[in-house]
Design an enzyme around this catalytic site. Sequence first.
Site, short mmCIF file in Angstrom:
data_model
loop_
_atom_site.label_atom_id
_atom_site.label_comp_id
_atom_site.label_asym_id
_atom_site.label_seq_id
_atom_site.Cartn_x
_atom_site.Cartn_y
_atom_site.Cartn_z
N LEU A 1 -12.61 43.47 -15.76
CA LEU A 1 -12.62 42.66 -14.54
C LEU A 1 -12.10 41.24 -14.80
O LEU A 1 -12.45 40.62 -15.82
CB LEU A 1 -14.06 42.58 -14.01
N ASP B 1 -22.33 32.96 1.33
CA ASP B 1 -22.89 31.98 2.26
C ASP B 1 -24.33 32.31 2.63
O ASP B 1 -24.70 33.49 2.69
CB ASP B 1 -22.00 31.95 3.52
N HIS C 1 -29.90 28.47 -4.02
CA HIS C 1 -28.76 28.55 -4.95
C HIS C 1 -29.16 29.28 -6.25
O HIS C 1 -28.36 30.00 -6.83
CB HIS C 1 -28.23 27.16 -5.28
#
Length: 241
Positions: free
Chosen positions: A123, A12, A29
């Site tokens: 991962l 955020d 972004h």
Amino acid sequence: MKIPQHLAIIMDGNGRWAQKHHRPRVYGHVKGTRVAKKIIQECSRLGVKYLTLYAFSTENWLRPQAEVAFLMQILRRYLKRETQNLIKENIRFTIIGELDRLPSDVVASISSAMEATQHCTGLNLVFAISYGSRQELTQTVKAIAEKVALGHISIDEINEVTIQSNLSTATMPEPDLILRTSGEQRLSNFLLWQAAYSEFYFTEQLWPDFTEADLKDSFENYGSRQRRFGKIAHEHEIALN
Ligand code: FPP
């Protein structure tokens, strides 16, 4: 340093970061994507098994159309440019969320990235895209109701495992640590069922300013917590006896 098996991040503060630097929101972004790449790499290096990134919520569809289109473009570009790197780093890519609301070419890119990395054993990188926990739970209720209606299970057989195994996260462990940047302290419709026993870590850093060192700080902090899952600590158990 204790490494969480499953780390979930609410990235955020991109918009506020851009505003602070007198740039359009979308620039936040772009910077946020660069940070996401670094954090994915660091989690992979440190041995995190699952990393879930809240990249786009069901509520984010309500943002100005140009910003939504930009975020979709970021996704397209990420998948196109990064899939080979993911394979190289043994990272398996999956997503949770409402695929059918996404543009069809984005869905196609997601499918091919998932297919290309399905053999990877390092991962597990999970993007939550057009994801909302209430929507996920609604879908889960419908799926179970259908099984009951078809006579596959009885109402009495419904338990927590039935619910867990019908969620989009059915094959993943629950998040050990949920991290949110930018000082906001809420879940915003993210992994509501799955977060029942998660630890939370909130930092004031805006996502584009978040670094590998900040990630390690969050792991140090997580390591200092005592997770009891509703039980009491072992030494108290002994004292009671
Ligand atoms: C929250 O910041 C961020 C988003 C809604 C988008 C998150 C997406 C990225 C960081 C891109 C990651 C993409 C990939 C491919 C990993 P905000 O816009 O809500 O910030 P604000 O609260 O300051 O306005």
